[in-house]
Design a protein around this motif. Structure first.
Motif, PDB file in Angstrom:
ATOM      1  N   ASN A 114     -86.629 -50.273 -35.369  1.00  0.00           N
ATOM      2  CA  ASN A 114     -86.161 -49.521 -34.734  1.00  0.00           C
ATOM      3  C   ASN A 114     -85.989 -48.942 -33.589  1.00  0.00           C
ATOM      4  O   ASN A 114     -86.379 -47.490 -33.511  1.00  0.00           O
ATOM      5  CB  ASN A 114     -86.505 -48.618 -36.622  1.00  0.00           C
ATOM      6  CG  ASN A 114     -85.883 -48.860 -37.591  1.00  0.00           C
ATOM      7  OD1 ASN A 114     -85.182 -49.629 -37.059  1.00  0.00           O
ATOM      8  ND2 ASN A 114     -86.622 -47.746 -38.395  1.00  0.00           N
ATOM      9  N   TYR A 115     -86.913 -49.461 -32.767  1.00  0.00           N
ATOM     10  CA  TYR A 115     -87.414 -48.933 -31.916  1.00  0.00           C
ATOM     11  C   TYR A 115     -87.110 -49.801 -30.568  1.00  0.00           C
ATOM     12  O   TYR A 115     -87.126 -50.647 -30.561  1.00  0.00           O
ATOM     13  CB  TYR A 115     -89.481 -48.953 -31.921  1.00  0.00           C
ATOM     14  CG  TYR A 115     -89.723 -48.495 -32.787  1.00  0.00           C
ATOM     15  CD1 TYR A 115     -89.823 -46.573 -33.436  1.00  0.00           C
ATOM     16  CD2 TYR A 115     -90.558 -49.021 -33.743  1.00  0.00           C
ATOM     17  CE1 TYR A 115     -90.386 -46.208 -34.681  1.00  0.00           C
ATOM     18  CE2 TYR A 115     -90.963 -49.180 -34.957  1.00  0.00           C
ATOM     19  CZ  TYR A 115     -91.081 -48.024 -35.299  1.00  0.00           C
ATOM     20  OH  TYR A 115     -91.317 -46.961 -36.006  1.00  0.00           O
ATOM     21  N   GLY A 146     -78.366 -38.914 -30.231  1.00  0.00           N
ATOM     22  CA  GLY A 146     -76.956 -39.253 -30.829  1.00  0.00           C
ATOM     23  C   GLY A 146     -77.008 -40.216 -31.735  1.00  0.00           C
ATOM     24  O   GLY A 146     -78.113 -40.221 -33.184  1.00  0.00           O
ATOM     25  N   ALA A 147     -76.471 -40.851 -32.169  1.00  0.00           N
ATOM     26  CA  ALA A 147     -75.617 -41.021 -33.405  1.00  0.00           C
ATOM     27  C   ALA A 147     -75.036 -43.110 -32.342  1.00  0.00           C
ATOM     28  O   ALA A 147     -74.119 -43.047 -31.162  1.00  0.00           O
ATOM     29  CB  ALA A 147     -74.654 -40.712 -34.002  1.00  0.00           C
ATOM     30  N   GLU A 148     -74.751 -43.911 -33.286  1.00  0.00           N
ATOM     31  CA  GLU A 148     -75.239 -45.367 -32.566  1.00  0.00           C
ATOM     32  C   GLU A 148     -74.039 -45.965 -33.955  1.00  0.00           C
ATOM     33  O   GLU A 148     -74.685 -45.854 -35.239  1.00  0.00           O
ATOM     34  CB  GLU A 148     -76.462 -46.298 -32.488  1.00  0.00           C
ATOM     35  CG  GLU A 148     -75.561 -47.461 -31.784  1.00  0.00           C
ATOM     36  CD  GLU A 148     -76.756 -48.552 -31.584  1.00  0.00           C
ATOM     37  OE1 GLU A 148     -76.898 -48.126 -29.892  1.00  0.00           O
ATOM     38  OE2 GLU A 148     -77.449 -49.022 -32.509  1.00  0.00           O
ATOM     39  N   TYR A 149     -72.584 -46.198 -33.588  1.00  0.00           N
ATOM     40  CA  TYR A 149     -71.771 -47.243 -34.854  1.00  0.00           C
ATOM     41  C   TYR A 149     -71.359 -48.673 -34.580  1.00  0.00           C
ATOM     42  O   TYR A 149     -71.728 -49.169 -33.611  1.00  0.00           O
ATOM     43  CB  TYR A 149     -70.482 -46.322 -35.015  1.00  0.00           C
ATOM     44  CG  TYR A 149     -69.764 -46.700 -36.283  1.00  0.00           C
ATOM     45  CD1 TYR A 149     -70.354 -46.808 -37.565  1.00  0.00           C
ATOM     46  CD2 TYR A 149     -68.322 -47.403 -35.943  1.00  0.00           C
ATOM     47  CE1 TYR A 149     -69.436 -46.979 -38.480  1.00  0.00           C
ATOM     48  CE2 TYR A 149     -67.685 -48.144 -36.920  1.00  0.00           C
ATOM     49  CZ  TYR A 149     -68.390 -47.594 -38.386  1.00  0.00           C
ATOM     50  OH  TYR A 149     -67.190 -48.131 -39.216  1.00  0.00           O
ATOM     51  N   THR A 191     -74.114 -47.360 -39.291  1.00  0.00           N
ATOM     52  CA  THR A 191     -74.491 -45.539 -38.531  1.00  0.00           C
ATOM     53  C   THR A 191     -75.715 -46.194 -38.096  1.00  0.00           C
ATOM     54  O   THR A 191     -76.541 -44.693 -39.395  1.00  0.00           O
ATOM     55  CB  THR A 191     -73.347 -44.401 -39.326  1.00  0.00           C
ATOM     56  OG1 THR A 191     -72.016 -44.330 -39.318  1.00  0.00           O
ATOM     57  CG2 THR A 191     -74.280 -43.225 -37.989  1.00  0.00           C
ATOM     58  N   ARG A 192     -77.172 -45.066 -37.256  1.00  0.00           N
ATOM     59  CA  ARG A 192     -77.944 -45.320 -37.643  1.00  0.00           C
ATOM     60  C   ARG A 192     -77.849 -43.353 -35.862  1.00  0.00           C
ATOM     61  O   ARG A 192     -77.032 -43.489 -35.325  1.00  0.00           O
ATOM     62  CB  ARG A 192     -78.551 -45.888 -36.678  1.00  0.00           C
ATOM     63  CG  ARG A 192     -78.744 -47.005 -37.426  1.00  0.00           C
ATOM     64  CD  ARG A 192     -79.776 -47.648 -37.631  1.00  0.00           C
ATOM     65  NE  ARG A 192     -79.852 -48.052 -36.187  1.00  0.00           N
ATOM     66  CZ  ARG A 192     -81.180 -49.665 -35.685  1.00  0.00           C
ATOM     67  NH1 ARG A 192     -82.587 -49.390 -35.855  1.00  0.00           N
ATOM     68  NH2 ARG A 192     -81.114 -50.072 -34.661  1.00  0.00           N
TER      69      ARG A 192
END
Length: 221
Positions: free
Chosen positions: A66-67, A167-170, A117-118
């Protein structure tokens, strides 16, 4: 000592296991402005912002699930308008600067908030060098005393800013992701080299700094 060594080896192994590089392209329409300050007698004031557009190559290096360390190479537009008074006459300058920028930031990702989605949060900074400057739309500027200077001589050779964003990433496929977010870039360096250096004037101690709010849109492969 042995326990410490085993712990360090375990952490190194974990980082290696998650080491992953994602490369992509980013496009960032933005609203930029200048924060101007000077002697009170000269009444420096911030004016209108300007619409700008930037973009370039994005690189995310994951050192954990997650980094990620996020960098890249971007061409960005910044600038805006400021006003001041000299004697009793008001003046306005509209500066447009194009920078080549190298960011150094950390991205923190959540686990999936919905399938594929994260959400991410970003913090760091960037160094930038100007590659093009215009004042009032021109490459040269004629001041109130009819002295002509190059617009590029009005700004310093480097800028630095702090960057925060989210933001968001898909996930579109096994190797493709799209993302969208907002970021704020706050200039830390006084970019002015005109009033003190380029012009013989009584106006001293002028500070001009960049600000930008950007919509970050992109794709990673």
């Amino acid at each position: 000592m042995k326990k410490l060594l085993f712990t360090l080896l375990a952490l190194a192994g974990t980082s290696t296991a998650f080491a992953q590089v994602e490369i992509g392209l980013k496009l960032s329409p933005s609203i930029t402005s200048l924060r101007a300050d000077g002697p009170s007698d000269n009444k420096f004031e911030n004016g209108d912002g300007k619409l700008s557009l930037g973009g370039g190559l994005l690189v995310d290096y994951f050192f954990g699930e997650n980094y990620a360390f996020s960098t890249g190479l971007f061409l960005t537009g910044r600038g805006g308008t400021f006003t001041y008074v000299e004697g009793t006459i008001p003046f306005q300058q509209k500066i447009a600067i194009q920078y080549l920028e190298l960011p150094a930031t950390v991205k923190l990702f959540t686990n999936e908030v919905s399938p594929g989605t994260r959400v991410y949060f970003q913090l760091g900074g960037a160094l930038a060098v100007p590659v093009g400057t215009r004042i009032n739309g021109e490459k040269r500027y004629v001041d109130p005393t009819n002295q002509e200077t190059k617009a590029s001589d009005h700004v310093k050779f480097i800028d630095a800013n702090v960057l925060v964003g989210a933001g968001a990433e898909y996930q579109l496929g096994s190797n493709t992701k799209i993302f969208a977010g907002l970021s704020y870039h706050r200039g830390l360096v006084n970019i002015d080299s005109y009033f003190d250096d380029e012009r013989n004037t009584k106006i001293k101690d002028v500070t001009i700094k960049n600000s930008e709010v950007a919509l970050d849109l992109g794709i990673k492969f």
